[in-house]
Design an enzyme around this catalytic site. Structure first.
Site, PDB file in Angstrom:
ATOM      1  N   CYS A  43       0.815  -1.404   0.135  1.00  0.00           N
ATOM      2  CA  CYS A  43       0.052  -0.091  -0.158  1.00  0.00           C
ATOM      3  C   CYS A  43       0.781   1.311  -0.096  1.00  0.00           C
ATOM      4  CB  CYS A  43      -1.037  -0.061   1.329  1.00  0.00           C
ATOM      5  SG  CYS A  43      -2.439  -0.729   1.037  1.00  0.00           S
ATOM      6  N   ASN A  76      11.478  -9.419  -4.708  1.00  0.00           N
ATOM      7  CA  ASN A  76      10.836 -10.227  -3.784  1.00  0.00           C
ATOM      8  C   ASN A  76      11.751 -10.355  -2.420  1.00  0.00           C
ATOM      9  OD1 ASN A  76       9.885 -12.430  -2.259  1.00  0.00           O
ATOM     10  ND2 ASN A  76       8.766 -12.857  -4.181  1.00  0.00           N
ATOM     11  N   HIS A 113      -5.627  -0.832  -2.671  1.00  0.00           N
ATOM     12  CA  HIS A 113      -5.566  -2.061  -2.030  1.00  0.00           C
ATOM     13  C   HIS A 113      -6.460  -3.278  -2.559  1.00  0.00           C
ATOM     14  CE1 HIS A 113      -3.929  -4.915   1.148  1.00  0.00           C
ATOM     15  NE2 HIS A 113      -5.346  -5.141   1.522  1.00  0.00           N
ATOM     16  N   HIS A 164      -3.189  -7.826  -1.687  1.00  0.00           N
ATOM     17  CA  HIS A 164      -3.205  -6.524  -2.697  1.00  0.00           C
ATOM     18  C   HIS A 164      -2.447  -6.713  -3.690  1.00  0.00           C
ATOM     19  CE1 HIS A 164      -1.802  -2.136  -2.807  1.00  0.00           C
ATOM     20  NE2 HIS A 164      -1.664  -2.437  -3.843  1.00  0.00           N
ATOM     21  N   HIS A 166      -0.961  -8.112  -6.956  1.00  0.00           N
ATOM     22  CA  HIS A 166       0.629  -8.113  -7.573  1.00  0.00           C
ATOM     23  C   HIS A 166       0.762  -9.332  -8.454  1.00  0.00           C
ATOM     24  CE1 HIS A 166       0.499 -10.908  -4.194  1.00  0.00           C
ATOM     25  NE2 HIS A 166       1.692 -11.538  -4.554  1.00  0.00           N
ATOM     26  N   HIS A 240       1.178 -14.205 -35.620  1.00  0.00           N
ATOM     27  CA  HIS A 240       2.447 -15.034 -35.104  1.00  0.00           C
ATOM     28  C   HIS A 240       3.612 -14.039 -34.554  1.00  0.00           C
ATOM     29  CE1 HIS A 240       4.828 -18.605 -34.613  1.00  0.00           C
ATOM     30  NE2 HIS A 240       5.905 -17.892 -35.120  1.00  0.00           N
TER      31      HIS A 240
END
Ligand SMILES: [Zn+2]
Ligand SMILES: [Zn+2]
Ligand SMILES: [Zn+2]
Length: 336
Positions: A43, A76, A113, A164, A166, A240
């Site tokens: 947030c 991460n 959120h 939230h 992601h 393609h």
């Protein structure tokens, strides 16, 4: 340091990442606890709860790692792979291993959120697709890497531990199994017919019409002929093209539009199921698996309606209780 090990029988690589055992939602817990709005690290105003951003679309000249963003990409906090170091490929007798080098990033899709892909506007979804593309183009320059997996787990049963909105991106030094399998299938089809198997699917499904959920000028959403899961959907570009990141701008715009509508259809028909969203695209820096001329990028949406039972895990054989023709009929009949 995470480690990649190759199964000597199937050639499948796995990541042995013992650090991940320390993450809060350890597999000891039956159900991962969903983190709510108050402690939500995604947030606005909580930017210091994530690692520093690697990309953000900002307005009003706001400073990095502060409020004022529309999309934000951060590493991460509990990465499956590590960015620094060499691959150090080595043999251990008959076995093969290398260091778990790669990138693991989180794309925070919106400052709101509560939003999901189905409640976002089309331009908002398109902005998320642009962020995917920008990160892929940047990470592709790293010659240690072979494949970038862009995916989203929507809902707790699909593996999301934060509510939230992601998506995630994992850049790997190896080509994942499912891509290798699809490229080998595309190669067999091409060898026999000199045509792309995905182009053939699009052509045949548009003619038959029974498994086409919705289409627009660039993208076709269909229920695949032999789906593994109930209400499985594929979104394929008509034109393609091997790689998601090389698509022309109007295809992202069309994909955003179609994605929103098919997800709204799915949410209404199935009461907002959990699902996995995965972009399938051709690998890079890889002579053996490249498949640039015979692969055709697409998006797969895999709703998590039935839990995968021991049978599927044990045999690798899927049993799907809903035919794709029935799924198409249901999704098409949703009032928008
Ligand atoms: Zn949040
Ligand atoms: Zn094709
Ligand atoms: Zn695929």
């Amino acid at each position: 340091m995470p480690e990649l090990r190759k199964d000597p029988v199937t050639g499948r690589w796995v990541i042995i990442s013992t650090e991940r055992q320390k993450r809060p939602n350890d597999f000891r817990f039956e159900r991962p606890a969903i983190i709510g709005r108050e402690q939500c690290p995604f947030c606005p105003g909580h930017e210091d709860l994530t690692p520093p951003e690697v990309l953000a679309y900002r307005h009003n000249g706001s400073a990095p790692n502060s409020r004022g963003w529309d999309v934000r990409v951060v590493p991460n906090k509990f990465p499956a792979l590590q960015v620094e170091g060499g691959l150090d490929r080595e043999g251990d007798g008959m076995f093969d291993r290398m260091n778990g080098i790669g990138a693991h990033e989180v794309i925070i899709e919106t400052p709101a959120h509560d939003k999901t892909f189905s409640s976002m506007s089309e331009p908002e979804i398109e902005r998320v697709l642009s962020a995917f593309r920008a990160r892929v183009l940047d990470l592709k320059q790293d010659h240690r890497l072979r494949y970038i997996l862009v995916f989203k787990n929507q809902g707790a049963t699909a593996g999301a531990t934060l509510e939230h909105a992601h998506s995630q991106l994992i850049a790997l030094p190896v080509v994942p199994d499912f891509v290798r399998e699809e490229i080998e299938g595309a190669r067999r089809h091409f060898a026999a017919k000199e045509r792309c198997v995905f182009c053939d699917i699009v052509r045949q499904e548009l003619t038959a019409g029974v498994r086409v959920i919705q289409e627009n000028s660039d993208i076709v959403a269909l229920a695949p002929y032999a789906p593994r899961f109930p209400f499985e959907m594929w979104l394929l570009p008509r034109r393609h093209g091997a790689r998601f990141e090389d698509a022309p701008q109007h295809e992202y715009e069309s994909l955003a539009r179609l994605l929103k509508t098919v997800l709204v259809r799915m949410d209404r028909a199935l009461e907002c199921p959990a699902y996995n969203f995965i972009i399938h695209s051709a690998p890079f820096n890889d002579a053996n698996h490249g498949g640039a001329d015979l692969y055709h990028w697409h998006v797969e949406i895999l709703p998590k309606l039935a839990r995968t039972a021991g049978f599927e895990w044990g045999t690798g054989f899927y049993i799907n209780p809903t035919s794709p023709e029935e799924a198409t009929r249901v999704l098409r009949s949703v009032k928008l």
